[in-house]
Design a protein around this motif. Structure first.
Motif, PDB file in Angstrom:
ATOM      1  N   ARG A 234       0.836  -1.195   0.000  1.00 15.15           N
ATOM      2  CA  ARG A 234       0.000   0.000   0.000  1.00 15.15           C
ATOM      3  C   ARG A 234       0.872   1.246   0.000  1.00 15.15           C
ATOM      4  O   ARG A 234       1.738   1.421   0.862  1.00 15.15           O
ATOM      5  CB  ARG A 234      -0.920   0.003   1.218  1.00 15.15           C
ATOM      6  N   ARG A 235       0.588   2.131  -0.956  1.00 15.03           N
ATOM      7  CA  ARG A 235       1.326   3.384  -1.075  1.00 15.03           C
ATOM      8  C   ARG A 235       0.384   4.439  -1.638  1.00 15.03           C
ATOM      9  O   ARG A 235      -0.517   4.099  -2.408  1.00 15.03           O
ATOM     10  CB  ARG A 235       2.532   3.216  -2.004  1.00 15.03           C
ATOM     11  N   PRO A 236       0.556   5.701  -1.270  1.00 13.23           N
ATOM     12  CA  PRO A 236      -0.280   6.731  -1.888  1.00 13.23           C
ATOM     13  C   PRO A 236      -0.108   6.715  -3.404  1.00 13.23           C
ATOM     14  O   PRO A 236       1.010   6.737  -3.915  1.00 13.23           O
ATOM     15  CB  PRO A 236       0.254   8.032  -1.273  1.00 13.23           C
ATOM     16  N   LEU A 416      10.435  18.146  -4.017  1.00 12.48           N
ATOM     17  CA  LEU A 416       9.010  18.397  -4.182  1.00 12.48           C
ATOM     18  C   LEU A 416       8.326  18.326  -2.820  1.00 12.48           C
ATOM     19  O   LEU A 416       8.539  17.375  -2.059  1.00 12.48           O
ATOM     20  CB  LEU A 416       8.379  17.366  -5.119  1.00 12.48           C
ATOM     21  N   ASN A 417       7.513  19.317  -2.522  1.00 15.75           N
ATOM     22  CA  ASN A 417       6.706  19.328  -1.310  1.00 15.75           C
ATOM     23  C   ASN A 417       5.312  18.831  -1.665  1.00 15.75           C
ATOM     24  O   ASN A 417       4.671  19.360  -2.581  1.00 15.75           O
ATOM     25  CB  ASN A 417       6.633  20.737  -0.736  1.00 15.75           C
ATOM     26  N   LEU A 418       4.830  17.836  -0.937  1.00 12.65           N
ATOM     27  CA  LEU A 418       3.605  17.137  -1.298  1.00 12.65           C
ATOM     28  C   LEU A 418       2.578  17.194  -0.180  1.00 12.65           C
ATOM     29  O   LEU A 418       2.916  17.363   0.995  1.00 12.65           O
ATOM     30  CB  LEU A 418       3.919  15.680  -1.636  1.00 12.65           C
ATOM     31  N   GLN A 419       1.327  17.032  -0.559  1.00 11.26           N
ATOM     32  CA  GLN A 419       0.232  17.159   0.400  1.00 11.26           C
ATOM     33  C   GLN A 419       0.151  15.979   1.353  1.00 11.26           C
ATOM     34  O   GLN A 419      -0.201  16.133   2.521  1.00 11.26           O
ATOM     35  CB  GLN A 419      -1.088  17.317  -0.350  1.00 11.26           C
ATOM     36  N   GLN A 423       6.226   8.649   2.581  1.00 12.90           N
ATOM     37  CA  GLN A 423       7.466   8.022   3.003  1.00 12.90           C
ATOM     38  C   GLN A 423       7.610   6.607   2.459  1.00 12.90           C
ATOM     39  O   GLN A 423       8.704   6.034   2.488  1.00 12.90           O
ATOM     40  CB  GLN A 423       7.587   8.034   4.518  1.00 12.90           C
ATOM     41  N   THR A 424       6.514   6.025   1.936  1.00 10.49           N
ATOM     42  CA  THR A 424       6.625   4.718   1.283  1.00 10.49           C
ATOM     43  C   THR A 424       7.126   4.827  -0.149  1.00 10.49           C
ATOM     44  O   THR A 424       7.417   3.801  -0.773  1.00 10.49           O
ATOM     45  CB  THR A 424       5.263   4.002   1.291  1.00 10.49           C
ATOM     46  N   CYS A 454      14.830  14.936   3.776  1.00  6.67           N
ATOM     47  CA  CYS A 454      13.430  15.183   3.420  1.00  6.67           C
ATOM     48  C   CYS A 454      12.508  14.755   4.552  1.00  6.67           C
ATOM     49  O   CYS A 454      12.778  13.789   5.278  1.00  6.67           O
ATOM     50  CB  CYS A 454      13.056  14.410   2.159  1.00  6.67           C
ATOM     51  N   THR A 455      11.393  15.469   4.670  1.00  6.93           N
ATOM     52  CA  THR A 455      10.341  15.053   5.585  1.00  6.93           C
ATOM     53  C   THR A 455       9.514  13.959   4.914  1.00  6.93           C
ATOM     54  O   THR A 455       9.748  13.595   3.754  1.00  6.93           O
ATOM     55  CB  THR A 455       9.436  16.238   5.944  1.00  6.93           C
ATOM     56  N   SER A 456       8.514  13.457   5.631  1.00  4.23           N
ATOM     57  CA  SER A 456       7.655  12.411   5.071  1.00  4.23           C
ATOM     58  C   SER A 456       6.778  12.930   3.946  1.00  4.23           C
ATOM     59  O   SER A 456       6.145  12.140   3.248  1.00  4.23           O
ATOM     60  CB  SER A 456       6.781  11.806   6.170  1.00  4.23           C
TER      61      SER A 456
END
Length: 1378
Positions: A234-236, A416-419, A423-424, A454-456
Motif C-alpha cells: 500500500r502506497r499513496p 518536491l513538497n507534497l500534500q 514516506q513509502t 526530506c520530511t515524510s
C-alpha cells in the motif's frame, strides 16, 4: 509425487475446497463444467473405541482365542496409526516453519497456506503448462512458460518474503484463469511485500503462434469461474504539490553560458539567496591593466556572502595586476591565482569573504593547444527558501579552442513538497508531475533520489524540471499539480520491440504498439486488483485488447451475487497503447486511486452506453493521446487516413466526427465521478456522451438506452485542466448505425444527435431531474473550461481559471424539440488571467502580455483570442451568486467576464438571467458584445445581433431589472437606454421575448425587421436553413414591427411565441404582394404528443385602427396599398418555470398566403413614414443602484480539490520609498478581506491562529529595534501564521532576516540593501511549512500586491483533529458503493 500435464506437484492430504467452491461470491451465476466421473471414496469410520460386542452363549474356547488375537491386532494397528498421525503432524509443523522462514503464520496471506507445495518449474519457454485440480502451488522462483493455464480448482500463489527481498518474474505468452482456477499475489489484508512481475512476450506477426479465442495473444485472461487477486504494497497513488516548482527548479530560471575565445577572466556574480545571476562581464586581463583594476573594484564592492564564479578564456595573466590577484586570493580564498600561467585553464567558485573553505578551484596545464581536460569549479548552495542549487565555472582548451562557461542549476537538487505522507515512495521509483499550463505535454517524469533530509511529505527528483508546475491555490482556484507514483512492487508488462513493425497501426506513433492486455469475462469468481503497475499494455490495432478490460461482466457488485464487490484500487497504468481501463457492459465496478499516464485513446472508458452504477473515485489521468481504434479516439491525421469503415469514398470531417479523445469517456450518465483529476488530454478531460441505443457487443441487449433521459450519477469534486478542447464536455452522441449510402459516416463516429435532458426514471413523462455538477475545478484548458449542453443542469461551488472560455452552456435543443429547460451556475468563481503565467513549450505556442501585472504569459489559441469567463450561447441560463476577477483587456485582445459565442448563427433568449454577481476591481470588461475583426469576423450573424441578457438585480450594470444587448440593435432600444460603448452594448428597461419565424419552401431569404419607432435602423437576419428558414429575433413587448423579405414572400409562415408571458403582445406587419389572399389560423402545439389544440381561424378587420381597438380578437388587417398584413401576437396562457412556451403548449399563428406575384417583398419605402411612431419607453429606466451588494458573489473565497479543508485568504502589499515617491500610498495586510493598513514607515506584523483562522495580534514597528527583536523572538504565539509587511525603507531591514529562520526560512537572507519585503511564516512547527515565503525588492523593483491561501487546522501545526469537517467525498463513496 503426482504429475499433472508436466507440472510436478507434491502430494498433499490437506482439505481442499470443493471444485464448485467460489471464493468471495454468494452463488456462481454459471457453475464450472462437471468433472469426470470417479468412484466415491469409502465412508470414514467415526473415531473412538471399537464398538461393544454383544455377548454370546455358544462361543467356543478356540473362537474366544481368535477373537482376542484379532482385538490385539486392532490395538496394535491403532497405535501405529496414531504414531503415523503424530509424525504427519510434526512433519506438517516442520513444513509450516520452513514455509514461513521465521515469519508468523498469517491466515490472511495466501502464500502461508500450508496446503501449498513449493514450485520451481524453471525456464521452459516452449512448454504449455496447465495447473489443474489438486495443484496448489507456491511459485518460489522466477519461471518462463509458453503459456500458463490455471483451471478446475488449481491455484498458483507467488511466494513472498518478510524482508521484501524476493523478486519473482513469470514470463509467458499468456495466462488463462478459468473454471475455479486462481492466481494470487498478496491479499487485501496481506499486501505483497517483495517484487513480482508478469512479463507477457510475443509479436503480432508470429504465424506459428496461434491465437486464443476471444483473447488473441499476449494476455492475462480471466474466464468464467476464474479468480485473480493481486495486491501490492500500500502506497499513496497520487497527491498534490504544496509548493510550486519553477522551470529549471529555480525561480530565477537558472543560467547557462559557454563561449570560445572569451579572452581574459570571465565573471559571474550570483545571488546566494536566489541563484540569480546579478553581474555578467568579461575582463580582458591579458591585454588591459584597466580591466584588471575594474575587476579589483568589483570584487571589493561585493557584499560578504555573494557568490562569484571566474573562468579564464584563452589567457588572463599578461596584464593581471598583483592587487587583483591578492583581491582574488583574500576575498575569494584562491590558492592558484598567484601562480596562474599563460593560457592555463582556471576556474573558481567562491563566496566573498568566505575563506578557503568556501572556495572551489581547479587549474589545468596548457600544452599544444590542449589542457587534457576541463578545469572545473563547482559549489552547492541553498536559497533562502531551501532550494538547493549549484554554481559551476569551467575552462579548457580543446582541439585548439579555448572554451569557458558557467552553469547555475538545480540538477538533482529539486525537492518536491507534497500534500500527503509519501514516506513509502522509495529512491528509484518513477513519478510523474502533471502540467499546470495549457499543454498536457508539460507533464514530466522523474526518478526519485535518496533524500535523508526530506520530511515524510517531500521527495527529491533526479534532473530538473523543464516546465513550471504550480503548487498553490491561485486567486482562489486550486491549481496545484498532481504528482502520481508510477512504480508498484507488482508489475505486469508487455515486452516490446525496439521499433514499429507489422500491421499494428504503429506508423502513426513510431514505436511498437503491440503490448500485453488483461481481459476479464463475465461470471468470474473474484477479481480484485490493488497497487499493481501495468506498463506497455494494450494493442492499438485490436479491439478489446486493453490494459484492463471488464468484458460483458454484468453486475459485479452485490447485485451480481458478489460478497466482496469487484474493485481495482491504486493501479498505475502508464505508457499504454490502447486506453487504461475499459468498462464494457459492466455495472457496479469501483475504480479507485488509479493513475493512467501517457496512453493512446480514451483512458477510463465506458464502451457501449449501457454501463451504469460504476464509481470512479480519486483517479488521475494525464497525457491522454489520440489513438486509432474509434473515430472519437483519432486526431485529424488519423481520422483522414483510416477510411476503411466509411461508405465507399466518403471523406470524414475530423472536427465533427473525430477529435474527441478523453481521459474519462462516460457513455452513460448513471455513473459516479468523485474526486478525480483529468490532467491533460488532446481533446477533453471528462466527456459525457450519449448512445441512443446500445452499441458494440451490447447491441440488441438493451433496445433503448435512454441515456439522454437518465439522471446524472454523483459528480463531486473533480478537476480538469491542461486539456486542449475542453475540461468538461457534456454533449453529443455517437452514430449507432453502420456506414451506408444514406449515411456514409463510420459506425461510432461522433454525432450531433443527442441532448442531455434527464428525467426521473429516464421517463420523459415524469418530472425533470436536475443534473448537479458540484465542485468542479477547471483551469488552463485551451478552448473551454466546460461546455455543457442539455436541460436542467446546475453547476455549483466550482472554480474556473485561465481557460479560453471558462464555462459555456447550450440549451438541450431548439424549438419546438426542446423542453424549455434551463441551466444554472451558482456559488462559483471565474478568473480570467491569473498569476499562473505558464511556460512556453509542449503545445504552448502563444504568449503575450496580460493579466493584472501586464507580464508575459502563455495564452490559449493566440494572443488575440477573446478570453471570456461565462459565455452565453442561446439559453435560458442563470448565473448567480458568483464572482469574477482578473479579466483585463489588452491592446491585442478583448478579455471579458461575460461574453457570447463567437460567430453565432443561433437564437438567444432574453431569459438569460444574471444576478447577485460580484466583479473584483481587476475586471476591466464586465461584458462584451464583440466588434468586427479577428475572431468576430463581421460580427453580423443572427445570433451576434440578437445577443442579450437580463441584469436581474443590477449587479452587472448598476440598473436593476434591465436588459443588456447590442448597441446597434434598435429592436430592443428606447430613448432612455444607457450606452456602454466599451462593451459595445446598451442597457434598456422593458419586457422582451422572441418570435420564432419559420418559413417553408423559401430557403436563402433574408429578413429585415423594422420597429415602427426606428424605421431607419432595421435588423437584418439571414436565418438558419432547415427545411426552409428559421428566424429568431428578440423583440421589445408592446411595440409594433414590420417584416420584409429579400425575395418573394414565403407562402407559409409560422409565428411562434417564445418566452412570452401571459398578456405580452407585439403587433406585426408582414409584407406581401397586393394581390395576396390569406388563410390565417392560431393553435397550441403540445410538443410531447405533437398534437394541436385550440385551432382558431383569424378573420379580416376593416382597418388597422379597428384592429388596434380590439387587440384580443383573432383578426388581421391587410393594407393592400402598402402590402402589409397586420395582426397581433398575444400570449393567452402563462408559462411555467423556464419553459419557452405556456403550460398548455406553444402558442402559434400560421399564415398561408396565395399570390401569383414573384416580386421581392420589401415594403419599407411604402410603410414609412406612414406607420412611423415616436420612440418611447414602455418601462421607465430605473435609477442607478449605488449601494454595495452585500450578498453578491460566491460566499466562499477558495475553490480547492480538498473542500473539507479550510484555507485562509491573505494579502500583503508592501511599499518601498520609491513607490511612495511615484504616488502609491497603499500598504496593508488583509486576512479574509479585513484590511489592516500600514500608514507610516516601518513594519506591520499580523499573527493568525493557524487552527482557527482568527487574527490574534496586529503589531506595527517603526524600525527593527530591540522591541521588535524581542517580539520576533518571544512574542509570537505558538501555532501562529505570521504575516509581515513593510513601508518606506525602515531602519534595520537587514536585522530582520535571522528571526525569519525559525518561522520557515532555510537561512538568513541578505536584506541589507532591500527596500521592502513581504513574508509568510509559521511559528510553532518542528519542520518548515511549504508555504513559507519571503519576497523583497530594491531600486526600481516592486514586490507589488502578493496573495496567498494558507491551509488551516493541519495536524502538522499541532491542531486538534477531533470534530473536523467530515469528508463529503468519502460519504458519497460509501453511499455509491454500499
Amino acid at each position: 509425487m503426482q504429475m499433472s500435464n508436466g507440472v510436478s506437484v507434491a502430494s498433499t492430504n490437506g482439505t481442499r475446497p470443493s471444485p464448485r467452491y467460489v471464493p468471495g461470491r454468494v452463488a456462481p451465476v454459471r457453475s464450472p463444467p462437471p468433472l469426470s466421473k470417479v468412484p466415491p471414496p469409502p465412508p470414514l469410520k467415526p473415531p473412538g473405541p471399537p464398538p461393544e460386542r454383544r455377548a454370546t452363549f455358544s462361543l467356543s474356547e478356540e473362537g474366544q482365542r481368535r477373537e482376542r488375537a484379532q482385538y490385539l491386532r486392532k490395538r496394535r494397528n491403532s497405535v501405529i496409526c496414531f504414531g503415523v498421525s503424530i509424525g504427519a503432524f510434526l512433519l506438517s509443523l516442520i513444513l509450516i516453519l520452513s514455509l514461513t522462514g521465521g515469519d508468523v503464520l498469517d491466515e490472511n496471506c495466501p502464500d502461508h497456506n500450508p496446503s501449498l507445495s513449493s514450485w520451481k518449474p524453471g525456464h521452459r519457454p516452449d512448454k504449455a503448462t496447465v495447473v489443474r485440480k489438486g495443484d496448489l502451488l507456491r511459485l518460489d522462483a522466477s519461471a518462463t512458460f509458453y503459456s500458463l493455464t490455471i483451471q478446475s480448482g488449481g491455484r498458483v500463489v507467488f511466494a513472498d518474503s518478510a524482508d521484501a527481498s524476493g523478486n519473482i518474474t513469470l514470463r509467458t505468452r499468456h495466462i488463462v484463469i478459468e473454471d475455479g482456477g486462481a492466481l494470487h499475489i498478496g491479499a487485501p489484508k496481506c499486501p505483497y511485500r517483495s517484487r513480482a512481475a508478469i512479463a507477457l512476450f510475443g509479436r503480432s506477426d508470429e504465424a506459428a503462434v496461434g491465437e486464443v479465442a476471444g483473447l488473441g495473444r499476449k494476455f492475462v485472461g480471466v474466464r468464467a469461474g476464474g479468480t485473480l487477486e493481486l495486491h501490492g504494497a500500500r502506497r499513496p497513488s497520487w497527491t498534490l504539490l504544496t509548493r510550486g516548482v519553477p522551470a529549471s527548479g529555480l525561480a530565477t530560471g537558472g543560467y547557462s553560458f559557454q563561449k570560445n575565445f572569451s579572452r581574459g577572466i570571465n565573471v559571474r556574480v550570483v545571488d546566494q539567496d536566489t541563484g540569480a545571476v546579478l553581474h555578467v562581464e568579461r575582463y580582458d586581463t591579458h591585454e588591459s591593466r584597466n580591466d584588471s583594476r575594474r575587476l579589483t573594484q568589483l570584487l571589493r564592492a561585493l557584499p560578504a556572502g555573494r557568490v562569484v564564479a571566474l573562468a579564464v578564456g584563452d589567457s588572463a595573466v599578461k596584464s593581471l595586476l598583483e592587487e587583483t590577484k591578492r583581491s582574488i586570493q583574500e576575498l575569494l580564498g584562491s590558492t592558484y591565482i598567484l601562480d596562474l600561467k599563460y593560457r592555463q585553464a582556471w576556474a573558481l567558485v567562491a563566496e566573498v569573504a568566505g575563506g578557503n573553505a568556501s572556495c572551489s578551484e581547479d587549474v589545468r596545464e596548457h600544452e599544444n593547444h590542449e589542457t587534457g581536460g576541463r578545469a572545473l569549479a563547482r559549489r552547492s548552495y541553498t536559497t533562502a527558501h531551501g532550494v538547493g542549487f549549484s554554481v559551476s565555472a569551467y575552462s579548457e582548451w580543446r582541439n585548439g579552442f579555448p572554451i569557458s562557461g558557467f552553469q547555475v542549476d538545480a540538477v538533482d537538487q529539486v525537492v518536491l513538497n507534497l500534500q500527503d505522507d509519501v514516506q513509502t515512495w522509495q529512491p528509484g521509483d518513477r513519478i510523474v508531475v502533471a502540467s499546470t499550463d495549457y499543454s498536457m505535454h508539460q507533464a514530466e517524469e522523474f526518478t526519485l533520489l535518496p533524500c535523508p533530509l526530506c520530511t515524510s511529505r517531500q521527495v527529491r527528483i533526479q534532473g530538473r524540471p523543464q516546465y513550471a508546475h504550480m503548487g498553490e491555490i491561485v486567486e482562489g482556484v486550486d491549481m496545484r499539480a498532481e504528482v502520481g507514483l508510477l512504480t508498484r512492487n507488482i508489475l505486469i508488462y508487455g515486452e516490446m520491440e525496439n521499433s514499429c513493425y507489422g500491421n499494428n497501426l504503429c506508423q502513426f506513433f513510431n514505436h511498437d504498439t503491440f503490448g500485453g492486455h488483461i481481459k476479464v469475462f463475465g461470471n468470474f469468481s473474484a477479481v480484485h486488483l490493488s497497487q499493481v503497475e501495468l506498463r506497455n499494455l494494450g494493442q492499438q490495432k485490436e479491439v478489446g485488447r486493453y490494459p484492463l478490460h471488464f468484458h460483458l461482466c454484468g453486475d459485479v457488485d452485490a447485485r451480481g451475487g458478489y460478497r466482496e464487490p469487484t474493485y481495482v484500487d491504486g493501479l498505475s497504468i502508464h505508457h499504454s497503447f490502447s486506453r487504461c481501463i475499459t468498462v464494457h457492459a459492466t455495472n457496479g465496478l469501483l475504480v479507485k486511486d488509479t493513475v493512467g499516464f501517457d496512453t493512446l485513446g480514451h483512458c477510463f472508458f465506458l464502451e457501449d452506453g449501457i454501463e451504469q452504477r460504476n464509481t470512479f473515485y480519486h483517479n488521475l489521468g494525464l497525457l491522454t493521446r489520440p489513438g486509432t481504434l474509434l473515430p472519437t479516439d483519432r486526431n485529424d491525421t488519423v481520422c483522414l487516413a483510416l477510411r476503411d469503415r466509411v461508405f465507399q469514398n466518403y471523406v470524414p470531417s475530423p472536427s465533427t466526427e473525430c477529435k474527441a479523445v478523453s481521459t474519462f469517456w462516460i457513455a452513460n450518465p448513471n455513473n459516479n465521478l468523485i474526486s478525480n483529476a483529468a490532467a491533460g488530454s488532446q481533446d477533453a478531460g471528462i466527456w459525457y456522451v450519449f448512445h441512443s441505443s446500445s452499441t458494440g457487443d451490447s447491441h440488441g441487449l438493451v433496445p433503448e438506452t435512454r441515456a439522454e433521459l437518465t439522471p446524472l450519477g454523483v459528480f463531486f469534486n473533480n478537476r480538469v485542466h491542461s486539456n486542449f478542447k475542453a475540461g468538461l464536455f457534456i454533449d453529443k452522441g455517437v452514430k449507432t448505425t453502420k456506414a451506408s449510402a444514406a449515411d456514409p459516416r463510420e459506425y461510432l463516429c461522433l454525432d450531433n444527435n443527442a441532448r442531455f435532458r434527464p428525467h426521473q426514471d429516464a421517463d420523459p413523462s415524469r418530472p425533470r431531474a436536475a443534473a448537479l455538477i458540484d465542485t468542479l475545478i477547471s483551469f488552463k484548458n485551451n478552448d473551454l473550461g466546460a461546455w455543457i449542453r442539455g436541460g436542467d443542469i446546475i453547476i455549483q461551488n466550482s472554480g474556473f481559471a485561465d481557460n479560453g472560455v471558462g464555462l459555456a452552456f447550450a440549451s438541450d435543443g431548439s424549438y419546438p424539440k426542446d423542453e424549455g429547460s434551463s441551466q444554472e451556475v451558482t456559488q462559483s468563481l471565474f478568473v480570467g488571467e491569473s498569476r499562473n503565467r505558464g511556460t512556453l513549450g509542449g503545445q504552448n505556442k502563444y504568449s503575450g502580455l496580460g493579466a493584472v501585472d501586464g507580464k508575459m504569459r502563455t495564452l490559449p489559441r493566440n494572443k488575440t483570442f477573446p478570453i471570456r469567463g461565462f459565455q452565453i450561447y442561446d439559453g435560458p441560463v442563470r448565473v448567480t451568486r458568483s464572482t469574477f476577477r482578473s479579466y483585463v483587456p489588452t491592446s491585442e485582445r478583448f478579455t471579458s467576464a461575460v461574453g457570447f459565442n463567437l460567430k453565432n448563427t443561433w437564437q438567444l433568449t432574453p431569459r438569460n438571467n444574471l444576478s447577485q454577481l460580484s466583479f473584483h476591481p481587476t475586471v476591466g470588461l464586465r461584458a462584451f458584445f464583440g466588434r468586427p475583426g479577428q475572431w468576430f469576423e463581421e460580427n453580423d450573424l443572427d445570433g451576434d445581433k440578437n445577443s442579450i441578457f437580463h441584469d436581474v438585480d443590477g449587479s452587472v450594470t448598476g440598473y436593476p431589472d434591465t436588459y443588456v444587448g447590442r448597441a446597434d440593435n434598435y429592436l430592443i432600444r428606447h430613448p432612455d437606454c444607457v450606452n456602454v460603448s466599451q462593451w459595445n452594448g446598451v442597457v434598456c428597461s422593458g419586457a422582451y421575448a422572441q418570435v420564432y419565424i419559420q418559413t417553408q419552401g423559401s430557403p436563402g431569404l433574408g429578413l429585415s425587421i423594422s420597429r415602427d419607432e426606428y424605421p431607419a435602423a432595421p435588423l437584418l437576419l439571414r436565418g438558419v436553413n432547415s427545411q426552409g428558414a428559421q428566424y429568431q429575433p428578440v423583440l421589445m413587448m408592446s411595440k409594433s414591427y414590420t417584416l420584409h423579405w429579400s425575395g418573394p414572400a414565403p407562402r407559409d409562415i409560422v409565428l411562434s411565441l417564445i418566452n412570452f408571458n401571459q398578456g405580452d403582445w407585439v403587433l406585426v406587419g408582414l409584407c406581401y404582394p397586393s394581390d395576396t389572399t390569406f388563410q390565417i389560423m392560431a393553435d397550441i402545439n403540445d410538443r410531447q404528443s405533437n398534437t394541436f389544440d385550440d385551432i382558431t381561424d383569424y378573420g379580416p378587420s376593416s382597418s388597422l385602427a379597428d384592429l388596434e381597438k380590439r387587440p384580443n380578437d383573432r383578426k388581421y388587417f391587410f393594407d393592400r396599398g402598402v402590402g402589409l398584413l397586420w395582426l397581433y401576437l398575444r400570449a393567452r396562457h402563462g408559462r411555467e418555470g423556464h419553459s419557452y412556451c405556456s403550460a398548455r403548449g406553444c402558442e402559434r399563428v400560421k399564415v398561408m398566403a396565395t399570390t401569383s406575384s414573384r416580386q421581392t417583398c420589401n415594403c419599407t419605402a411604402k410603410a414609412y413614414p406612414k406607420y412611423s411612431k415616436t420612440p418611447s419607453a414602455v418601462v421607465p429606466m430605473p435609477r442607478v443602484n449605488i449601494q454595495t451588494c452585500t450578498d453578491c458573489g460566491a460566499s466562499q473565497l477558495v475553490f480547492s480539490s480538498d473542500p473539507w479543508n479550510s484555507y485562509l485568504h491573505t494579502q500583503i502589499k508592501s511599499l518601498s520609498s520609491q513607490e511612495e515617491q511615484g504616488g502609491d500610498s497603499q500598504a496593508f495586510i488583509t486576512v479574509e478581506g479585513v484590511l489592516s493598513p500600514l500608514s507610516h514607515t516601518g513594519f506591520l506584523l499580523v499573527t493568525v491562529d493557524a487552527c482557527l483562522g482568527k487574527v490574534t495580534k496586529k503589531t506595527p514597528f517603526s524600525k527593527m529595534d530591540a522591541k521588535m527583536e524581542q517580539y520576533l523572538r518571544t512574542g509570537i504565539p505558538k501555532r501562529s501564521i505570521v504575516l509581515l509587511g513593510s513601508r518606506g525603507r525602515p531602519e534595520g531591514m537587514g536585522g530582520v532576516a535571522p528571526y525569519l529562520v525559525p518561522l520557515g526560512m532555510a537561512k538568513a537572507a541578505d536584506l541589507h540593501r532591500k527596500e521592502s519585503l513581504v513574508f509568510w511564516g509559521f511559528q510553532g512547527g518542528p519542520t518548515r511549512v511549504p508555504w513559507a515565503s519571503l519576497l523583497s525588492s530594491q531600486g526600481e523593483e516592486a514586490v507589488g500586491l502578493q496573495e496567498r491561501y494558507i491551509p488551516l487546522g493541519l495536524e502538522a501545526y499541532g491542531c486538534p483533529q477531533a470534530g473536523r469537517t467530515q469528508r463529503r467525498d468519502m460519504e458519497l463513496l460509501r453511499a455509491a458503493t454500499g
